[in-house]
Design a protein around this motif. Structure first.
Motif, PDB file in Angstrom:
ATOM      1  N   THR A  63       0.837  -1.216   0.000  1.00 52.92           N
ATOM      2  CA  THR A  63       0.000   0.000   0.000  1.00 52.92           C
ATOM      3  C   THR A  63       0.867   1.259   0.000  1.00 52.92           C
ATOM      4  OG1 THR A  63      -1.660  -1.213   1.234  1.00 52.92           O
ATOM      5  CG2 THR A  63      -1.874   1.180   1.222  1.00 52.92           C
ATOM      6  N   GLN A  64       1.935   1.220   0.800  1.00 49.65           N
ATOM      7  CA  GLN A  64       2.810   2.400   0.910  1.00 49.65           C
ATOM      8  C   GLN A  64       3.545   2.714  -0.387  1.00 49.65           C
ATOM      9  OE1 GLN A  64       5.738   1.805   3.991  1.00 49.65           O
ATOM     10  NE2 GLN A  64       4.164   1.880   5.573  1.00 49.65           N
ATOM     11  N   HIS A  65       3.856   1.661  -1.163  1.00 52.85           N
ATOM     12  CA  HIS A  65       4.743   1.864  -2.304  1.00 52.85           C
ATOM     13  C   HIS A  65       4.052   1.660  -3.657  1.00 52.85           C
ATOM     14  CE1 HIS A  65       8.304   2.357   0.194  1.00 52.85           C
ATOM     15  NE2 HIS A  65       7.738   1.448   0.976  1.00 52.85           N
ATOM     16  N   SER A  66       2.748   1.762  -3.678  1.00 53.91           N
ATOM     17  CA  SER A  66       2.051   1.687  -4.967  1.00 53.91           C
ATOM     18  C   SER A  66       1.083   2.872  -5.058  1.00 53.91           C
ATOM     19  CB  SER A  66       1.314   0.354  -5.107  1.00 53.91           C
ATOM     20  OG  SER A  66       0.431   0.157  -4.031  1.00 53.91           O
ATOM     21  N   HIS A  67       0.801   3.271  -6.267  1.00 50.53           N
ATOM     22  CA  HIS A  67       0.029   4.494  -6.471  1.00 50.53           C
ATOM     23  C   HIS A  67      -1.073   4.292  -7.504  1.00 50.53           C
ATOM     24  CE1 HIS A  67       4.080   5.583  -5.083  1.00 50.53           C
ATOM     25  NE2 HIS A  67       3.430   6.482  -4.364  1.00 50.53           N
ATOM     26  N   SER A  68      -2.193   4.924  -7.246  1.00 52.53           N
ATOM     27  CA  SER A  68      -3.278   4.952  -8.224  1.00 52.53           C
ATOM     28  C   SER A  68      -2.949   6.009  -9.276  1.00 52.53           C
ATOM     29  CB  SER A  68      -4.569   5.313  -7.482  1.00 52.53           C
ATOM     30  OG  SER A  68      -5.593   5.576  -8.408  1.00 52.53           O
ATOM     31  N   ARG A  69      -3.221   5.687 -10.522  1.00 52.56           N
ATOM     32  CA  ARG A  69      -2.924   6.657 -11.592  1.00 52.56           C
ATOM     33  C   ARG A  69      -4.039   6.652 -12.634  1.00 52.56           C
ATOM     34  NH1 ARG A  69       1.944   4.097 -10.787  1.00 52.56           N
ATOM     35  NH2 ARG A  69       3.580   5.446  -9.971  1.00 52.56           N
ATOM     36  N   ARG A  70      -4.117   7.735 -13.355  1.00 49.04           N
ATOM     37  CA  ARG A  70      -5.002   7.757 -14.517  1.00 49.04           C
ATOM     38  C   ARG A  70      -4.205   7.248 -15.702  1.00 49.04           C
ATOM     39  NH1 ARG A  70      -9.637   9.664 -13.448  1.00 49.04           N
ATOM     40  NH2 ARG A  70     -10.332   9.798 -15.606  1.00 49.04           N
ATOM     41  N   GLN A  71      -4.771   6.277 -16.395  1.00 52.13           N
ATOM     42  CA  GLN A  71      -4.079   5.687 -17.547  1.00 52.13           C
ATOM     43  C   GLN A  71      -4.943   5.844 -18.785  1.00 52.13           C
ATOM     44  OE1 GLN A  71      -1.097   4.478 -17.527  1.00 52.13           O
ATOM     45  NE2 GLN A  71      -0.643   3.362 -15.651  1.00 52.13           N
ATOM     46  N   PRO A  72      -4.342   6.223 -19.893  1.00 55.34           N
ATOM     47  CA  PRO A  72      -5.134   6.347 -21.118  1.00 55.34           C
ATOM     48  C   PRO A  72      -5.575   4.978 -21.635  1.00 55.34           C
ATOM     49  CG  PRO A  72      -2.806   6.726 -21.558  1.00 55.34           C
ATOM     50  CD  PRO A  72      -2.943   6.577 -20.067  1.00 55.34           C
ATOM     51  N   VAL A  73      -6.807   4.920 -22.138  1.00 52.25           N
ATOM     52  CA  VAL A  73      -7.282   3.705 -22.818  1.00 52.25           C
ATOM     53  C   VAL A  73      -6.966   3.912 -24.285  1.00 52.25           C
ATOM     54  CG1 VAL A  73      -9.297   2.279 -23.346  1.00 52.25           C
ATOM     55  CG2 VAL A  73      -9.131   3.443 -21.142  1.00 52.25           C
ATOM     56  N   THR A  74      -5.912   3.276 -24.737  1.00 51.55           N
ATOM     57  CA  THR A  74      -5.478   3.567 -26.102  1.00 51.55           C
ATOM     58  C   THR A  74      -5.848   2.479 -27.098  1.00 51.55           C
ATOM     59  OG1 THR A  74      -3.341   2.705 -25.454  1.00 51.55           O
ATOM     60  CG2 THR A  74      -3.584   5.093 -25.537  1.00 51.55           C
TER      61      THR A  74
ATOM     62  N   PRO B  94     -10.061   8.988 -23.639  1.00 55.49           N
ATOM     63  CA  PRO B  94     -10.576   8.202 -22.522  1.00 55.49           C
ATOM     64  C   PRO B  94      -9.479   7.697 -21.603  1.00 55.49           C
ATOM     65  CG  PRO B  94     -10.798   7.021 -24.593  1.00 55.49           C
ATOM     66  CD  PRO B  94     -10.352   8.401 -24.937  1.00 55.49           C
ATOM     67  N   GLU B  95      -9.785   7.725 -20.320  1.00 52.38           N
ATOM     68  CA  GLU B  95      -8.819   7.273 -19.319  1.00 52.38           C
ATOM     69  C   GLU B  95      -9.538   6.413 -18.289  1.00 52.38           C
ATOM     70  OE1 GLU B  95      -5.594  10.833 -18.828  1.00 52.38           O
ATOM     71  OE2 GLU B  95      -7.473  11.046 -17.757  1.00 52.38           O
ATOM     72  N   VAL B  96      -8.776   5.591 -17.573  1.00 51.13           N
ATOM     73  CA  VAL B  96      -9.317   4.887 -16.403  1.00 51.13           C
ATOM     74  C   VAL B  96      -8.447   5.242 -15.201  1.00 51.13           C
ATOM     75  CG1 VAL B  96     -10.330   2.920 -17.613  1.00 51.13           C
ATOM     76  CG2 VAL B  96      -7.919   2.823 -16.915  1.00 51.13           C
ATOM     77  N   GLN B  97      -9.066   5.165 -14.037  1.00 52.62           N
ATOM     78  CA  GLN B  97      -8.315   5.372 -12.793  1.00 52.62           C
ATOM     79  C   GLN B  97      -7.969   3.987 -12.260  1.00 52.62           C
ATOM     80  OE1 GLN B  97      -8.010   8.676 -11.273  1.00 52.62           O
ATOM     81  NE2 GLN B  97      -6.487   7.717  -9.946  1.00 52.62           N
ATOM     82  N   THR B  98      -6.706   3.651 -12.260  1.00 49.11           N
ATOM     83  CA  THR B  98      -6.321   2.326 -11.768  1.00 49.11           C
ATOM     84  C   THR B  98      -6.290   2.340 -10.238  1.00 49.11           C
ATOM     85  OG1 THR B  98      -3.960   2.768 -11.608  1.00 49.11           O
ATOM     86  CG2 THR B  98      -4.789   2.034 -13.750  1.00 49.11           C
ATOM     87  N   GLY B  99      -6.339   1.163  -9.661  1.00 45.88           N
ATOM     88  CA  GLY B  99      -6.114   1.047  -8.228  1.00 45.88           C
ATOM     89  C   GLY B  99      -4.617   1.122  -7.954  1.00 45.88           C
ATOM     90  N   ARG B 100      -4.241   1.136  -6.664  1.00 47.42           N
ATOM     91  CA  ARG B 100      -2.816   1.111  -6.325  1.00 47.42           C
ATOM     92  C   ARG B 100      -2.231  -0.236  -6.728  1.00 47.42           C
ATOM     93  NH1 ARG B 100      -0.905   4.084  -1.740  1.00 47.42           N
ATOM     94  NH2 ARG B 100      -2.301   5.773  -1.265  1.00 47.42           N
ATOM     95  N   ALA B 101      -2.925  -1.286  -6.307  1.00 47.25           N
ATOM     96  CA  ALA B 101      -2.434  -2.641  -6.583  1.00 47.25           C
ATOM     97  C   ALA B 101      -3.617  -3.587  -6.489  1.00 47.25           C
ATOM     98  CB  ALA B 101      -1.376  -3.031  -5.555  1.00 47.25           C
ATOM     99  N   THR B 102      -3.548  -4.663  -7.242  1.00 45.73           N
ATOM    100  CA  THR B 102      -4.539  -5.732  -7.116  1.00 45.73           C
ATOM    101  C   THR B 102      -3.842  -6.874  -6.396  1.00 45.73           C
ATOM    102  OG1 THR B 102      -5.608  -5.068  -9.171  1.00 45.73           O
ATOM    103  CG2 THR B 102      -6.036  -7.309  -8.403  1.00 45.73           C
ATOM    104  N   VAL B 103      -4.380  -7.263  -5.247  1.00 46.41           N
ATOM    105  CA  VAL B 103      -3.648  -8.215  -4.401  1.00 46.41           C
ATOM    106  C   VAL B 103      -4.505  -9.452  -4.116  1.00 46.41           C
ATOM    107  CG1 VAL B 103      -2.431  -8.530  -2.207  1.00 46.41           C
ATOM    108  CG2 VAL B 103      -2.465  -6.272  -3.295  1.00 46.41           C
ATOM    109  N   PHE B 104      -3.917 -10.592  -4.289  1.00 44.60           N
ATOM    110  CA  PHE B 104      -4.552 -11.860  -3.915  1.00 44.60           C
ATOM    111  C   PHE B 104      -3.696 -12.505  -2.834  1.00 44.60           C
ATOM    112  CE2 PHE B 104      -5.133 -11.104  -8.463  1.00 44.60           C
ATOM    113  CZ  PHE B 104      -6.512 -11.105  -8.576  1.00 44.60           C
ATOM    114  N   VAL B 105      -4.347 -13.101  -1.838  1.00 49.63           N
ATOM    115  CA  VAL B 105      -3.609 -13.844  -0.807  1.00 49.63           C
ATOM    116  C   VAL B 105      -4.089 -15.292  -0.875  1.00 49.63           C
ATOM    117  CG1 VAL B 105      -3.066 -14.040   1.642  1.00 49.63           C
ATOM    118  CG2 VAL B 105      -3.453 -11.775   0.634  1.00 49.63           C
TER     119      VAL B 105
END
Ligand code: 2BA
Length: 129
Positions: free
Chosen positions: A63-74, A109-120
């Motif tokens: 969580t501390q070292h990942s960031h949400s970003r806007r990414q273009p849908v290209t 068009p852009e999407v807002q990504t999450g910081r990280a997708t995590v599975f345990v």
């Protein structure tokens, strides 16, 4: 003690710093090159095998070292036939891009990504041989 496998999908931009932080905290981590199904752009999958008691600590570091970003849908669904027969300009390289732009009302068009997708996941065995 039960072992868990933490699988974290993060953006490439965050991967170096995250691997460094995990390593500094003495967690073994493996970095795999991966590709997102929606954006079809490179991302990074990091796997960490840990004791159950350490899972929260690993999640905190992610969580501390990942960031949400806007990414273009290209170009989510490239069609080689279309690419081959049209001039690859921004305007006509991907007809779906225009459809998405119209649906969202956004020129780019852009999407807002999450910081990280995590599975345990539960691990049956963990061995170093
Ligand atoms: P992508 O599949 O390339 O998705 C990138 C981002 O695009 C997503 O960010 C989300 O903001 C958006 N997105 C994805 N599918 C969408 C859809 N059907 N409609 C509208 N927007 C959509 P995140 O959710 O943070 O996901 C980042 C990456 O994590 C994904 O890259 C994929 O590689 C992985 N991922 C996400 N959910 C997953 C799941 N349930 N299973 C496996 N991998 C997953």
């Amino acid at each position: 003690m039960a072992m868990k496998l933490v699988v974290a999908i993060v953006q490439n931009e965050d991967a170096d710093e995250l691997i460094e932080a995990l390593t500094a905290a003495h967690y073994g981590a493996t970095r795999l090159a991966s590709t997102g199904g929606f954006l079809r752009q490179g991302n990074t999958t990091i796997i960490v095998g840990v004791e159950e008691a350490a899972v929260q600590s690993v999640l905190n570091i992610i969580t501390q070292h990942s960031h949400s970003r806007r990414q273009p849908v290209t170009n989510p669904f490239p069609d080689p036939a279309i690419t081959a027969t049209t001039t690859p300009t921004r305007k006509n390289a991907n007809p779906l891009e225009a459809v998405i732009a119209q649906a969202t009302g956004a020129a780019s068009p852009e999407v807002q990504t999450g910081r990280a997708t995590v599975f345990v996941l539960n691990l049956d065995r963990y061995e170093r041989v």
